[in-house]
Design a protein around this motif. Structure first.
Motif, PDB file in Angstrom:
ATOM      1  N   VAL B  41       0.845  -1.200   0.000  1.00 33.73           N
ATOM      2  CA  VAL B  41       0.000   0.000   0.000  1.00 33.73           C
ATOM      3  C   VAL B  41       0.878   1.247   0.000  1.00 33.73           C
ATOM      4  N   ASN B  42       0.570   2.182  -0.896  1.00 29.69           N
ATOM      5  CA  ASN B  42       1.347   3.423  -0.986  1.00 29.69           C
ATOM      6  C   ASN B  42       1.131   4.291   0.259  1.00 29.69           C
ATOM      7  N   ASN B  43       2.203   4.979   0.682  1.00 35.14           N
ATOM      8  CA  ASN B  43       2.128   5.786   1.913  1.00 35.14           C
ATOM      9  C   ASN B  43       0.966   6.786   1.916  1.00 35.14           C
ATOM     10  N   GLY B  44       0.634   7.342   0.761  1.00 40.65           N
ATOM     11  CA  GLY B  44      -0.440   8.336   0.692  1.00 40.65           C
ATOM     12  C   GLY B  44      -1.826   7.758   0.938  1.00 40.65           C
ATOM     13  N   ARG B  45      -2.039   6.507   0.542  1.00 47.50           N
ATOM     14  CA  ARG B  45      -3.361   5.888   0.701  1.00 47.50           C
ATOM     15  C   ARG B  45      -3.744   5.735   2.171  1.00 47.50           C
ATOM     16  N   TYR B  46      -2.735   5.564   3.034  1.00 51.03           N
ATOM     17  CA  TYR B  46      -3.038   5.414   4.461  1.00 51.03           C
ATOM     18  C   TYR B  46      -3.787   6.640   4.996  1.00 51.03           C
ATOM     19  N   LEU B  47      -3.509   7.816   4.432  1.00 53.08           N
ATOM     20  CA  LEU B  47      -4.207   9.013   4.920  1.00 53.08           C
ATOM     21  C   LEU B  47      -5.689   8.956   4.539  1.00 53.08           C
ATOM     22  N   GLU B  48      -5.999   8.308   3.414  1.00 50.33           N
ATOM     23  CA  GLU B  48      -7.413   8.065   3.090  1.00 50.33           C
ATOM     24  C   GLU B  48      -8.028   7.087   4.102  1.00 50.33           C
ATOM     25  N   TYR B  49      -7.283   6.034   4.434  1.00 51.98           N
ATOM     26  CA  TYR B  49      -7.785   5.065   5.417  1.00 51.98           C
ATOM     27  C   TYR B  49      -8.092   5.769   6.746  1.00 51.98           C
ATOM     28  N   LEU B  50      -7.136   6.611   7.184  1.00 52.81           N
ATOM     29  CA  LEU B  50      -7.300   7.295   8.469  1.00 52.81           C
ATOM     30  C   LEU B  50      -8.501   8.239   8.427  1.00 52.81           C
ATOM     31  N   GLU B  51      -8.675   8.917   7.285  1.00 53.07           N
ATOM     32  CA  GLU B  51      -9.801   9.860   7.175  1.00 53.07           C
ATOM     33  C   GLU B  51     -11.139   9.116   7.210  1.00 53.07           C
ATOM     34  N   MET B  52     -11.206   7.972   6.535  1.00 54.82           N
ATOM     35  CA  MET B  52     -12.425   7.157   6.587  1.00 54.82           C
ATOM     36  C   MET B  52     -12.748   6.758   8.027  1.00 54.82           C
ATOM     37  N   ALA B  53     -11.726   6.346   8.756  1.00 58.08           N
ATOM     38  CA  ALA B  53     -11.931   5.902  10.136  1.00 58.08           C
ATOM     39  C   ALA B  53     -12.311   7.074  11.039  1.00 58.08           C
ATOM     40  N   ARG B  54     -11.756   8.271  10.781  1.00 53.41           N
ATOM     41  CA  ARG B  54     -12.119   9.427  11.616  1.00 53.41           C
ATOM     42  C   ARG B  54     -13.575   9.833  11.382  1.00 53.41           C
ATOM     43  N   TRP B  55     -14.029   9.809  10.117  1.00 51.90           N
ATOM     44  CA  TRP B  55     -15.446  10.138   9.872  1.00 51.90           C
ATOM     45  C   TRP B  55     -16.365   9.102  10.494  1.00 51.90           C
ATOM     46  N   ASP B  56     -15.934   7.865  10.453  1.00 52.74           N
ATOM     47  CA  ASP B  56     -16.704   6.812  11.114  1.00 52.74           C
ATOM     48  C   ASP B  56     -16.793   7.099  12.613  1.00 52.74           C
ATOM     49  N   TYR B  57     -15.672   7.537  13.202  1.00 53.16           N
ATOM     50  CA  TYR B  57     -15.650   7.917  14.623  1.00 53.16           C
ATOM     51  C   TYR B  57     -16.616   9.072  14.879  1.00 53.16           C
ATOM     52  N   ILE B  58     -16.523  10.090  14.032  1.00 56.75           N
ATOM     53  CA  ILE B  58     -17.372  11.287  14.215  1.00 56.75           C
ATOM     54  C   ILE B  58     -18.853  10.902  14.150  1.00 56.75           C
ATOM     55  N   GLU B  59     -19.175  10.009  13.221  1.00 56.85           N
ATOM     56  CA  GLU B  59     -20.568   9.548  13.120  1.00 56.85           C
ATOM     57  C   GLU B  59     -21.029   8.774  14.342  1.00 56.85           C
ATOM     58  N   LYS B  60     -20.149   7.897  14.821  1.00 58.06           N
ATOM     59  CA  LYS B  60     -20.553   7.024  15.921  1.00 58.06           C
ATOM     60  C   LYS B  60     -20.566   7.758  17.267  1.00 58.06           C
ATOM     61  N   ILE B  61     -19.615   8.674  17.457  1.00 60.11           N
ATOM     62  CA  ILE B  61     -19.421   9.257  18.789  1.00 60.11           C
ATOM     63  C   ILE B  61     -19.852  10.731  18.869  1.00 60.11           C
ATOM     64  N   MET B  62     -19.592  11.502  17.784  1.00 56.20           N
ATOM     65  CA  MET B  62     -19.713  12.952  17.928  1.00 56.20           C
ATOM     66  C   MET B  62     -20.896  13.572  17.189  1.00 56.20           C
ATOM     67  N   ASP B  63     -21.464  12.876  16.246  1.00 55.79           N
ATOM     68  CA  ASP B  63     -22.604  13.371  15.469  1.00 55.79           C
ATOM     69  C   ASP B  63     -22.209  14.475  14.473  1.00 55.79           C
ATOM     70  N   PRO B  64     -22.018  14.102  13.206  1.00 54.83           N
ATOM     71  CA  PRO B  64     -21.600  15.096  12.202  1.00 54.83           C
ATOM     72  C   PRO B  64     -22.670  16.163  11.923  1.00 54.83           C
ATOM     73  N   LYS B  65     -23.946  15.848  12.200  1.00 53.31           N
ATOM     74  CA  LYS B  65     -25.017  16.822  11.898  1.00 53.31           C
ATOM     75  C   LYS B  65     -24.887  18.085  12.742  1.00 53.31           C
ATOM     76  N   ILE B  66     -24.473  17.901  13.999  1.00 50.50           N
ATOM     77  CA  ILE B  66     -24.299  19.068  14.869  1.00 50.50           C
ATOM     78  C   ILE B  66     -23.238  20.004  14.287  1.00 50.50           C
ATOM     79  N   ALA B  67     -22.096  19.432  13.901  1.00 51.65           N
ATOM     80  CA  ALA B  67     -21.015  20.252  13.331  1.00 51.65           C
ATOM     81  C   ALA B  67     -21.500  20.968  12.063  1.00 51.65           C
ATOM     82  N   GLU B  68     -22.310  20.246  11.273  1.00 54.07           N
ATOM     83  CA  GLU B  68     -22.858  20.804  10.032  1.00 54.07           C
ATOM     84  C   GLU B  68     -23.755  22.013  10.340  1.00 54.07           C
ATOM     85  N   GLU B  69     -24.647  21.836  11.306  1.00 55.87           N
ATOM     86  CA  GLU B  69     -25.581  22.905  11.690  1.00 55.87           C
ATOM     87  C   GLU B  69     -24.860  24.127  12.263  1.00 55.87           C
TER      88      GLU B  69
END
Lengths: 154, 154, 154, 154
Positions: B41-69
């Motif tokens: 796996v290329n070093n740059g792709r890992y940053l996509e992996y990390l971003e996917m996991a952070r959004w998953d975290y935000i959805e599960k724990i922090m609620d992205p709708k609040i930040a949006e509003e």
């Protein structure tokens, strides 16, 4: 004799058409992260190459500032791409781009990717796009000033 | 004797902290187009992996709708990533994400990528981000309702 | 008077150090597909920019053919990147790359990304890499001909 | 009356065809880094989506280990994709994939991308691929055990 004279005119007509068609060339080098597990450029990366070359075309021939001011978005609606020869790490590629005569709502870009060292055809593509309004997101009919804008490519 | 009793309480406190930390896990499979010319796996792709996991975290724990509003954008300001073991085609990866206690303007996500089959550590990262205002694009102090929002991660 | 003479020598020493450090510059233009939903270049794309600039460095200063012949792979083991100012669509960026003095197994590249129009710092990064053997995939000690090779950067 | 009986048989035939065609569905969520400056998924990213869904198909229906053992590489030779409706940040997408009857050297995958919430068609594609030998890189005729392998899709 009539036949000979006829084919001569035909030849001239072809030459004219070629002259009138505006073509840009864009060069780029294949990077290590463009390569996939098969050791060649991944099929998806070519769409990035084509997009880079189309923006280069728009800058050189059509002026992106006008589209920005008018609120015209370039939206891809169809791509047909044929992969001919695999491109490899550090290959220098040359992309030739021109536009077909605009239709009522669509414009078609014709793009060819060559390897610089031996002019081998790597891939060729037809990319159809429309213009949408930045505010309504609806496709615009190619008339009036938008028609004039797209005719810059001819 | 007093000392022994003291260290016992200290131990309990540490155990509590670990329990209270909210961690999410996110799984994904390595694709052929993530692989680069070195076959991993290329070093740059890992940053996509990390971003996917952070959004998953935000959805599960922090609620992205609040930040949006509220008009709060999550903007990455620093990443430190260490690549430990190369990930290969079709590896199943598990990403564990938790957040450090929020600072005055920054929050730091701690992310670890493991290979599912043998729990081998593939990479670990610290990702610092701030919240900026969607309208002014300036970083926001983590106080008031934003403070409350970030404390959801604790 | 002694002090003035002293600082003069100090100045000369700094100039020498700057002269000896080999730095390359690499330019690229931000594409529409580098932009993410926040309207700026996504954090992951910068790692592609940095990798392009490092290969450009290797070509100009170190000669990739030697590494190819010797079977030395350049493997990234750690990246620290700080995002300073967001890069936007069609920004021209200039990446400056140089290498720190090689260690026993690691080399560290120092990379800075500037916006060309106003020399604003967009991001800066330290990228540590090792050399692994193409056959054994083990990291190599930087001694002998590998030492000589890495010293091309100094 | 003869006509009515005839159309009944015709209906049965269609039902059979549908039953025999093996279709897989693959779901994914649109990430922030898939979005481009127009606020929708960039045209190039869809090719990554399609590739993920094809490998999922190969795993579920065709068995990638056999291809690996035989030294057969799946090489894309042509893609035709039509973009119908823009996909947006955090949309859940469902990709349906099936294969046409194999030809002499080519197989064609038919892929449709839907938005999960309302079953709206986002894009549809025909992807032609061939099998090449891992050692010679030449396309293989679809006969013998390769024929048998491709017929798993029917």
């Amino acid at each position: 004799m009539g036949n000979i004279s006829h084919s001569f005119h035909y030849f001239v007509a072809i030459k004219f058409q070629v002259k009138l068609m505006k073509t840009t060339t864009y060069e780029l080098k294949v990077q290590g992260f463009h390569i996939d597990r098969y050791g060649h450029v991944n099929n998806g990366r070519y769409l990035e190459y084509l997009e880079m070359a189309r923006w280069d075309y728009i800058e050189k021939i059509m002026d992106p500032k006008i589209a920005e001011e008018k609120g015209w978005n370039f939206i891809v609606v169809e791509i047909n791409i044929r992969y001919r020869t695999p491109a490899m790490f550090q290959d220098m590629l040359r992309i030739e781009t021109h536009m077909q005569e605009p239709g009522n709502v669509k414009v078609q870009a014709i793009q060819k990717i060559y390897r610089v060292t031996d002019n081998k055809l790597i891939a060729n593509a037809k990319v159809s796009f429309v213009f949408t309004s930045r505010t309504t997101h609806s496709p615009l009919r190619i008339i009036g000033d938008l028609k004039e804008y797209t005719l810059k490519s001819q």
